[in-house]
Design an enzyme around this catalytic site. Sequence first.
Site, PDB file in Angstrom:
ATOM      1  N   ARG A   6     -10.693 -11.198   1.766  1.00 27.47           N
ATOM      2  CA  ARG A   6     -11.472 -12.233   1.272  1.00 27.47           C
ATOM      3  C   ARG A   6     -10.813 -13.806   1.110  1.00 27.47           C
ATOM      4  NH1 ARG A   6     -12.053  -8.907  -4.234  1.00 27.47           N
ATOM      5  NH2 ARG A   6     -11.757  -7.212  -2.850  1.00 27.47           N
ATOM      6  N   LYS A  42       0.899  -1.011   0.034  1.00 28.27           N
ATOM      7  CA  LYS A  42      -0.096  -0.028  -0.053  1.00 28.27           C
ATOM      8  C   LYS A  42       0.894   1.282  -0.173  1.00 28.27           C
ATOM      9  CE  LYS A  42      -4.196  -1.835   2.559  1.00 28.27           C
ATOM     10  NZ  LYS A  42      -5.174  -1.371   1.641  1.00 28.27           N
TER      11      LYS A  42
HETATM   12  N1  BES Z   1      -8.309  -3.529   4.433  1.00 27.72           N
HETATM   13  C1  BES Z   1      -8.591  -3.149   2.998  1.00 27.72           C
HETATM   14  C2  BES Z   1      -9.715  -2.360   2.884  1.00 27.72           C
HETATM   15  C3  BES Z   1      -9.784  -1.062   3.599  1.00 27.72           C
HETATM   16  C4  BES Z   1      -9.399   0.146   3.026  1.00 27.72           C
HETATM   17  C5  BES Z   1     -10.431  -1.068   4.761  1.00 27.72           C
HETATM   18  C6  BES Z   1      -9.501   1.307   3.535  1.00 27.72           C
HETATM   19  C7  BES Z   1     -10.576   0.413   5.538  1.00 27.72           C
HETATM   20  C8  BES Z   1     -10.027   1.317   4.738  1.00 27.72           C
HETATM   21  C9  BES Z   1      -8.550  -4.221   2.122  1.00 27.72           C
HETATM   22  O1  BES Z   1      -7.504  -5.425   2.329  1.00 27.72           O
HETATM   23  C10 BES Z   1      -7.767  -3.896   0.555  1.00 27.72           C
HETATM   24  O2  BES Z   1      -6.899  -3.580   0.622  1.00 27.72           O
HETATM   25  N2  BES Z   1      -8.770  -4.017  -0.195  1.00 27.72           N
HETATM   26  C11 BES Z   1      -8.190  -3.696  -1.875  1.00 27.72           C
HETATM   27  C12 BES Z   1      -9.083  -4.587  -2.471  1.00 27.72           C
HETATM   28  C13 BES Z   1      -8.688  -4.602  -4.094  1.00 27.72           C
HETATM   29  C14 BES Z   1      -6.878  -4.976  -3.907  1.00 27.72           C
HETATM   30  C15 BES Z   1      -9.442  -5.423  -4.949  1.00 27.72           C
HETATM   31  C16 BES Z   1      -9.058  -2.270  -1.778  1.00 27.72           C
HETATM   32  O3  BES Z   1      -9.971  -1.900  -1.268  1.00 27.72           O
HETATM   33  O4  BES Z   1      -8.368  -1.490  -2.540  1.00 27.72           O
HETATM   34 ZN    ZN Z   2      -5.740  -5.346   1.881  1.00 32.16          ZN
END
Ligand code: BES
Ligand code: ZN
Length: 458
Positions: free
Chosen positions: A314, A240
């Site tokens: 997921r 990230k």
């Molecule tokens: N934990 C994150 C989602 C999230 C983002 C929660 C901001 C709370 C605040 C999750 O694991 C994630 O990174 N999801 C990705 C999915 C994508 C790669 C398909 C996302 O939301 O970008």
């Molecule tokens: Zn994530």
Amino acid sequence: MNIKFTFATKIPKGFVRVRITESSDTETVIKNGKKEILVGAGPKKEMTGRKLQILPRKVIAAAKSAKVKNITLDLEDFDFPSLKIPKNEIAEIVGINLDLANFEFVKYKTKPKEGWGFVERVLVLGADKDEQKSIKRGVLVADYVNFCRKLANTPGGEMTPALLAKEIQKAAQGSGVKARVLGRRDMQRLKMGGVLGVAQGSVAEPKFIILEYSGGNKTDKPIVFVGKGITFDTGGLNLKPTSGIYEMHMDMSGGAAVASAVLLAAKLKLKKNVVALIPAAENMPSGSSYRPGDIIKTMSGKTIEVLNTDAEGRVVLSDALTYAERYNPALVVDVATLTGAAEVALGQRVSAVFSKDDKITAKLQGLGDESGDYVWPLPLWEEYEADIKGTFGDWANDAKNKFGGAITGAMFLYQFAKKYPWAHIDMAPRMTSIDGDYLAKGATGEPVRLLIKILEKY
Ligand code: BES
Ligand code: ZN
Ligand code: ZN
């Protein structure tokens, strides 16, 4: 920061009277030589259920900013007949929200010379015996919402899967909730490739936390709550960016919420059978991380093609949803900070809810409104399956296009939740509080109140 509540008909010395007014302002005045705090709720006729949740929080905010530690309220001030909410429920809402507003996560701060500034005592006037009971019940609910906030707010280094398991086990001791924790070996035996795959880049051992509370009859099918327990989400090799990684120690908020709900169910002695399942892991980049392109075999036997290591929630949830089958559940509700896309779709004021059964969705939406943990439906139509079909594995953990990410995330989970009635709550929008919430910065403790309503009324 736990408020001490007392009930009386007269105001003793040392308590400042708080009155609810129809003004829109909040002010401190001197009346007959005595300090009074006037909290503006706006015109009585314009009160809504949503505003009612906030009103007791405004009371605490006003008392804190006036540096008042002991306050008196008249429950009659919270009588809003147009809302058609039973008086007991109003009393419970008042109790819950006073205590939620008084919580702050100060564990890692030095205490100021003048103290923290929490409200210490609330004296409630005009509450009959039933209402007093409801307020006390509300305080209990708030205790567990605040417990959830404490878990979620704790930094990732001090809330690894093992430490999360330890905290939950400690809280379960003597509560009537049976706690079990599976380690890496146990998960290997169960073929939980999803949890193990996500965890393999971290030195922290994954844990699979199981809580069982049997308050119902032996033959009653349980309600199973599943909560995402990523104790820190770096994104893995799909690391990230700086702005995205901030607050990712709260990526176990769903797990904290389901654990808190089961512990609260026991405390309230609900006559229900309830289970919480928390797949807990840390998502780290390293020489041993799972990679984009890896194909993971889950407990269900289905394979996951990893397109993005940041879509890890997921992947761990797939195994927990399969594990849930062994309970022959009446309902499974999973709670997860699953996608930033849910936040893009709905803003930060409501979580997303998904189910194949529209009746379940409607029910949860109604209970969300009652509880103050709001949820709003998004679709789960079959057509979306095309977006997550794997090329070399059964299902891809990221969609082929950048649209509707909350929906494709939910659609992915559904592939592992076909054997029982199921709902998915993407609580990413409500992971942390925003200004108008009148809550301390950090975790909201949602949707613990909704989960309890589900147990009471589903
Ligand atoms: N934990 C994150 C989602 C999230 C983002 C929660 C901001 C709370 C605040 C999750 O694991 C994630 O990174 N999801 C990705 C999915 C994508 C790669 C398909 C996302 O939301 O970008
Ligand atoms: Zn994530
Ligand atoms: Zn995550």
